[in-house]
Design an enzyme around this catalytic site. Structure first.
Site, PDB file in Angstrom:
ATOM      1  N   LYS A  38       0.849  -1.194   0.000  1.00 47.29           N
ATOM      2  CA  LYS A  38       0.000   0.000   0.000  1.00 47.29           C
ATOM      3  C   LYS A  38       0.885   1.245   0.000  1.00 47.29           C
ATOM      4  CE  LYS A  38      -0.255  -0.568   5.027  1.00 47.29           C
ATOM      5  NZ  LYS A  38      -1.056  -1.186   6.095  1.00 47.29           N
ATOM      6  N   TYR A 264      14.459  31.073   4.922  1.00 54.45           N
ATOM      7  CA  TYR A 264      13.232  31.819   5.205  1.00 54.45           C
ATOM      8  C   TYR A 264      13.107  32.199   6.673  1.00 54.45           C
ATOM      9  CZ  TYR A 264      11.307  30.714   0.600  1.00 54.45           C
ATOM     10  OH  TYR A 264      11.076  30.630  -0.750  1.00 54.45           O
TER      11      TYR A 264
HETATM   12  C1  LIG Z   1      -0.341  -2.243   6.718  1.00 53.96           C
HETATM   13  C2  LIG Z   1      -0.901  -3.544   7.129  1.00 53.96           C
HETATM   14  C3  LIG Z   1      -0.071  -4.684   7.263  1.00 53.96           C
HETATM   15  C4  LIG Z   1       1.436  -4.631   7.157  1.00 53.96           C
HETATM   16  O1  LIG Z   1       1.984  -4.088   8.336  1.00 53.96           O
HETATM   17  P1  LIG Z   1       3.552  -3.968   8.596  1.00 53.96           P
HETATM   18  O2  LIG Z   1       3.656  -3.545  10.009  1.00 53.96           O
HETATM   19  O3  LIG Z   1       4.059  -2.941   7.643  1.00 53.96           O
HETATM   20  O4  LIG Z   1       4.143  -5.313   8.315  1.00 53.96           O
HETATM   21  C5  LIG Z   1      -0.689  -5.889   7.535  1.00 53.96           C
HETATM   22  N1  LIG Z   1      -2.039  -5.977   7.691  1.00 53.96           N
HETATM   23  C6  LIG Z   1      -2.846  -4.898   7.593  1.00 53.96           C
HETATM   24  C7  LIG Z   1      -4.309  -5.065   7.808  1.00 53.96           C
HETATM   25  C8  LIG Z   1      -2.309  -3.642   7.336  1.00 53.96           C
HETATM   26  O5  LIG Z   1      -3.118  -2.577   7.270  1.00 53.96           O
END
Ligand SMILES: *Cc1c(COP(=O)(O)O)cnc(C)c1O
Length: 367
Positions: A38, A264
């Site tokens: 993601k 700035y």
């Molecule tokens: C983002 C997510 C993961 C992965 O988590 P990490 O800590 O990056 O390994 C797994 N399951 C769900 C539901 C998530 O939202």
């Protein structure tokens, strides 16, 4: 879009394979792997990561429809779990053969309606249980309704059941986590007993694999940040290889005399003569303004160069008074995981936020 920005995020594919194998070594050989990519693959490049890993993993996971569509449009064929679908995205999810997380009765009914209309049969869906995170998911009392709805139709088939741990990285919360695991065992078994098929189960993210592989491995794990070299504690991170290096160059060097200011709002005022380097990366690239005035630092020729004054939209100025360097020299804005962890701590955030903040303006290359 063409990208000629000299600021580049380098992604090391060998390290990705190494890290994947490290997590595999903690699991039974039959446990399936879902890689969560993601948010542009935690700020890297979801498509590139998916291409590298497609032959080696069982599933990909994304948060939203668009992220799944980007993978399908790039030719990725592996099953993709969409973790946070909404009613408005159902039709496109189905048309791109993305597999939804179903977290409410409302969403379940809406998917059935659309899938039936499209004359789909046994379309794979995944049921999420809330076991304590209180973010998304069904609870135990929903089970009779889920099974009665599912058993009255043929359009959808429950492929897996899953849940998510609230504090998998925090061993002080071990008791709560074990409670979540037991809840999930109970509710998933109860639902499975009312279904015609036998869906697989999954619960663990990166820190879950590290801390609870024995208690909650089930049939699949969902690996995210670990793939990029972060173990959520220094001991584990040290066993992983660095994947991400954010590089830039020195555009210009300035001598700042006593009494002069930099940047700035004249936020920095020189008490003595110093030397600064201007780097083409700023808050629009994902370098938080909170890193200004010495909180953040980059590496030039292996030495720390702290940020001087405020972070600009497109640039930072860093102190190179004690560093032997020239215009055009390489700058390591993020040298490795430890550098990123240290920066994250200094502004009270976590590596996840630092990584996903790296904006799309920054070039990505895979080595
Ligand atoms: C983002 C997510 C993961 C992965 O988590 P990490 O800590 O990056 O390994 C797994 N399951 C769900 C539901 C998530 O939202």
């Amino acid at each position: 879009m063409e990208n000629n920005h000299v600021t580049v995020l380098e992604i090391d594919s060998e390290s990705i394979y190494f890290n994947l194998n490290y997590f595999k070594s903690k699991l039974h050989s039959k446990t399936k792997i879902l890689v969560v990519i993601k948010a542009f693959g935690y700020g890297t490049s979801a498509v590139e990561i998916a291409k590298l890993l497609e032959p080696k993993v069982d599933y990909f996971g994304v948060a939203y429809l668009d992220e799944g569509m980007a993978l399908r449009n790039a030719g990725i064929k592996t099953p993709i779990l969409v973790l946070h679908p909404q009613k408005a995205t159902i039709e496109k999810i189905l048309k791109h053969h993305l597999e939804p997380n179903i977290y409410s009765i409302n969403l379940l009914n809406a998917f059935i309606e659309k899938a039936t209309q499209l004359k789909l049969q046994n379309y794979p869906i995944h049921i999420k249980f809330n076991t304590g995170l209180n973010r998304l998911g069904f609870v135990e009392k929903d089970i009779p309704l889920i099974s009665s709805i599912i058993n009255k139709q043929k359009a959808l088939k429950i492929t897996s059941l899953f849940s998510h741990i609230a504090a998998s990285e925090d061993l002080n919360e071990r008791e709560f986590t074990l409670h979540q695991i037991n809840r999930f065992k109970a509710v998933s078994t109860e639902l499975i007993n009312q279904l015609p098929n036998n869906p697989f189960r999954h619960m663990l993210n990166t820190s879950g694999i590290i801390n609870y592989a024995k208690e909650a491995q089930f049939d699949m794990v969902r690996l995210g940040i670990g793939l990029f070299g972060f173990g959520n504690n220094n001991t584990e991170t040290a066993k992983l290889k660095n994947v991400i290096t954010l590089k830039s160059v020195i555009s210009q060097i300035h001598i700042i005399n006593k009494g002069e200011t930099v940047g700035y709002n004249r936020a920095f005022k020189a008490n003595s003569t110093i030397k600064t380097a201007t780097i083409p990366i700023g808050h629009a690239d994902g370098i938080s303004r909170q890193f200004g005035n010495g909180k953040g630092f980059v590496y030039i020729n292996n030495k720390k160069a702290p940020i001087v004054g405020n972070v600009c939209m497109d640039m930072i100025m860093v102190n190179i008074t004690d560093i032997n360097c020239a215009e055009g020299d390489e700058v390591l804005v993020y040298k490795n995981q430890f550098h990123i962890e240290e920066l994250a701590k200094s502004i009270n955030t976590i590596s996840y936020e630092i990584l996903t903040a790296i904006s799309q303006r920054v070039n990505r290359t895979v080595n």
